[in-house]
Write an enzyme that holds these catalytic residues in place. Structure first.
Site, short mmCIF file in Angstrom:
data_model
loop_
_atom_site.label_atom_id
_atom_site.label_comp_id
_atom_site.label_asym_id
_atom_site.label_seq_id
_atom_site.Cartn_x
_atom_site.Cartn_y
_atom_site.Cartn_z
CD GLU A 171 -1.72 -2.31 1.50
OE1 GLU A 171 -0.76 -2.77 1.89
OE2 GLU A 171 -2.71 -3.34 1.42
CG HIS A 222 -8.65 -6.95 8.58
ND1 HIS A 222 -7.70 -7.41 9.38
CD2 HIS A 222 -8.45 -7.81 7.22
CE1 HIS A 222 -6.61 -8.02 8.60
NE2 HIS A 222 -7.11 -8.27 7.26
#
Lengths: 390, 353
Positions: free
Chosen positions: B88, B157
């Site tokens: 990312e 998450h």
């Protein structure tokens, strides 16, 4: 304390036998310009140090003294429209790329005439007309950006079939194959950002060159204390399928002879490269570094190999023009030194005399291109004055 | 009537959408999923502008981890729909460089939870580039992906990043609650020359609603008044808006009628609509899927107090997620999140004498 030496910290042993030197075809005047650029950076940094001590420059200030050949030699290997991005030791790249020394100094003085209108400072030199995409303050963070510049440059001809409307682009121009340079220090070798960036560049086949300005120290940590395989950094590039080179940064002509063909190769093949560029900084990491981590002898040893002295003596000695005389006379050299001093003095005066940013106009501008109501609970963002470089 | 926006940082003037055009009706029978609405927004803009590309994990060959980009590889090819490795920070930074050069990247984070490893790029570079460069370079990237608790995904998450990211000046933050808004807001996000964080929810991707076939752009900073009532103002954004509507339904059975405002964007925040409603109702409950401390709800309450203190008949209340890491167990997670029961209870509390 292990001492670094000019023998161990050098690109010379890795130099390949040359059949010809690309620098041979360069006009003498070009080499004199390089010398001038290097002298300019040296003088500029000396005056920066003074201004910092006089508290005219604030924040962090990282000087480039000793590394001049790297910025000049690598940038001279590029086309004018090849994008570059660098870290926070960025004054040298800005000047080598052609930034007006006045705009560079005024930025550090926090003046409106600075390259970023006094909003960036020493670590954030941005120059759109000269295609310098910034000095960046976070170690390694600029390497994905350099990768993105290469991505866009490739996308331009591969997908769009036309150039993005950037400075210097005229209507009807065809997109060109470009190379982007992402400079980093040896300290950034250990940042994840670099490794992610190199993996992406290898994977997507992007024309970016990661130029490690290896001055042997990340702040006070000697390179072998901070990274593995310090004796051969090319191994890091190997892992990403990227061509790696070790290049000597103490002789700008040698540097050019090694670096220019690499740029040409990256441009032609649209592939990335990684360069361990051996260099040395004479001053501390920043202006507030007592340098307890290295000896004076070590520094002196490298000063004995100074790239500016070396180029000057080459141009005044073995490098001869068509008339058989050295291409640079003593008199001309003195003239250039005076010129450079004068240019930097003018930059200092310009920075000194320039106004500070108007708080009302500038504090709240350049936050959004398209400011809208209620983006902030306390202020609506307005447009300030246009950047003086644009 | 489109407007042309000129700014030194733009390589060429930006053509902004025509926001004076009335929006098409929400009623109709072209029922599609939230994910399809997102796909339509991206595809329509990509057809018009070759500078736009989509990059992210599994967006191309896998057809999207959540099938948002399904079929886009076939239409636009691998040079514009680009699979990235799991890095990312790397690809967010790549997008920054590409955007500065002149492209218009759309970056898909499989989850905004994973944007945390790209925090340096998206918080240090993206919002600050224009300012740091003295107005020379902007950073027109749309970062989008799933935000909030997906359903028993546990602590790492289930991030709601709006509480963190809304603190940083320089980005626009968009958070739709339904397919109709998702399409219109994403199209505006792509057209906007500033960086946009676009927050979706895994739990809403299958939601279905009418999405009109014609092109439309929803302006930023304009809340939607979804229900009208005189008793209390309920303000929310993103997925919890749907819980607010459920709560409102239950409250109406008790004779309590609320204004339900869907903010649609967090920055800009349509505080004017909130204040107008509060001046009518004298009461406000802010529903926010972030933790309460220094949250967007806190910001809304602060601004209400700053601007409408004298109109308040009860102190403002917040319904946030509980102030603990996101639990895994279904029962714990259900109690952790804002829900219609908690919202209705808060509204009743503002009305209790």
């Amino acid at each position: 304390m292990a001492q670094m030496t000019t023998e161990t910290h050098s690109g010379s042993p890795h130099r390949k036998a040359r059949t010809h030197r690309v620098s041979d075809s360069l006009p003498g005047e070009t080499l004199i310009t390089w010398l001038r650029d290097m002298l300019l950076i040296r003088e500029f940094e000396n005056r920066c140090a003074q201004a910092y001590q006089q508290a005219k420059i604030g924040g962090f200030c990282h000087l480039y003294t000793g590394q001049e050949a790297v910025a000049v030699g690598t940038i001279q290997s590029l086309e004018r429209d090849d994008p570059i991005v660098t870290a926070y030791r960025d004054h040298g790249h800005a000047l080598a790329r052609g930034m007006d020394p006045g705009a560079c100094m005024a930025e550090m003085f926090g003046k409106i005439t600075g390259c970023a209108k006094g909003k960036g400072g020493s670590m954030h030199m941005f120059d759109k007309p000269n295609w310098l995409f910034g000095g960046h303050g976070i170690v390694g963070a600029q390497t994905p950006l350099g990768t993105g510049l290469a991505f866009a440059a490739r996308y331009e001809w591969e997908v769009m079939g036309k150039p993005c409307p950037n400075p210097g682009v005229k209507p009807g121009d065809k997109p060109k194959k470009k190379v982007s340079l992402a400079y980093l220090g040896d300290g950034a070798l250990n940042q994840g950002a670099l490794h992610e960036a190199m993996n992406l560049a290898g994977l997507y086949s992007l024309p970016v060159i990661y130029v490690v300005e290896n001055n042997g120290y990340s702040m006070g940590t000697a390179i072998e204390r901070g990274t593995t395989m310090a004796h051969d950094l090319r191994k890091k590039a190997d892992a990403y399928g990227i061509r790696g080179e070790i290049i000597d940064g103490f002789d700008v002509i040698d540097l050019y002879d090694d670096f220019k063909p690499l740029v040409d190769w990256c441009r032609e093949n649209q592939r990335p490269a990684f360069v361990d560029l051996k260099t040395y900084r004479y001053l501390g990491h920043s202006m507030s570094d007592p340098q307890k981590y290295r000896t004076k002898e070590e520094v002196d040893q490298f000063k004995g190999k100074d790239s500016i002295d070396r180029l000057a003596s080459q141009l005044m000695g073995e490098r001869k023009g068509k008339d058989g005389k050295p291409i640079l006379s003593e008199a001309r050299f003195t003239e250039i030194q005076t010129e450079v001093k004068e240019a930097v003095r003018k930059a200092m005066d310009f920075a000194e005399e320039s106004p500070t940013p108007d708080v009302e106009a500038e504090l709240y501008s350049d936050v959004f291109i398209n400011p809208q109501p209620n983006l902030s609970p306390t202020r609506d963002y307005i447009h300030g004055v246009k950047n003086p470089l644009l | 009537m489109t407007t042309t926006l000129e700014h030194p940082a733009l390589p060429e003037p930006a053509i902004l959408p025509d926001f004076t055009k009335p929006l098409p009706s929400r009623e109709g029978d072209r029922i599609i999923q939230f994910r399809e609405a997102l796909r339509e927004a991206m595809s329509e803009e990509m057809r018009k502008d070759s500078r736009i590309f989509l990059m992210g994990e599994e967006v191309a060959q896998y057809n999207g981890a959540y099938k948002i980009s399904q079929g886009m590889l076939d239409e636009f090819g691998p040079l514009r729909i680009i699979d990235s490795p799991i890095s990312e920070n790397g690809f967010a930074g790549l997008a920054v460089g590409a955007a500065m050069y002149g492209l218009r990247p759309i970056i898909e984070f499989m989850s905004w939870s994973f944007s945390l490893v790209a925090a340096d790029q998206i918080l240090n570079n993206v919002p600050k580039m224009l300012y740091m460069s003295g107005g020379q370079w902007g950073c027109p990237v749309v970062f989008r992906g799933n935000d909030g608790a997906g359903g028993q995904l546990g602590s790492t998450h289930s991030w709601c990043v709006e509480g963190l990211y809304a603190n940083v000046p320089g980005v626009k933050i968009v958070i739709p609650s339904n397919p109709y808004d998702a399409k219109g807001l994403l199209k505006t996000a792509i057209a906007d020359p500033d960086p946009v964080f676009f927050l979706e929810s895994e739990r809403m991707l299958g939601d279905k609603a009418h999405v009109p076939p014609e092109e439309y752009y929803i302006p930023f900073g304009q809340a939607a008044l979804l229900r009208e009532g005189k008793d209390c103002t309920i303000v929310s954004f993103g997925r919890p808006v749907n819980f607010c509507l459920e709560a409102d339904e239950a409250l109406r059975a008790e004779g309590i009628e609320c204004d339900v405002l869907d903010m649609r964007t967090i920055r800009p925040l349509d505080i004017d609509s909130i204040i107008a409603s509060v001046k009518k109702t004298g009461r406000i409950v802010v529903v926010d899927q972030c933790w309460p401390f220094a949250s967007v709800a806190s910001e809304v309450v602060t601004q209400v107090i700053e601007r409408a203190f004298d109109w308040l008949d009860h102190q403002p209340l917040r319904v946030n997620t509980e102030d603990v890491p996101t639990p895994y167990s279904k029962v714990l997670e259900a109690e952790y999140l804002p829900n219609p029961r908690k919202i209705a209870a808060a509204v009743r509390k503002t009305l209790a004498s």
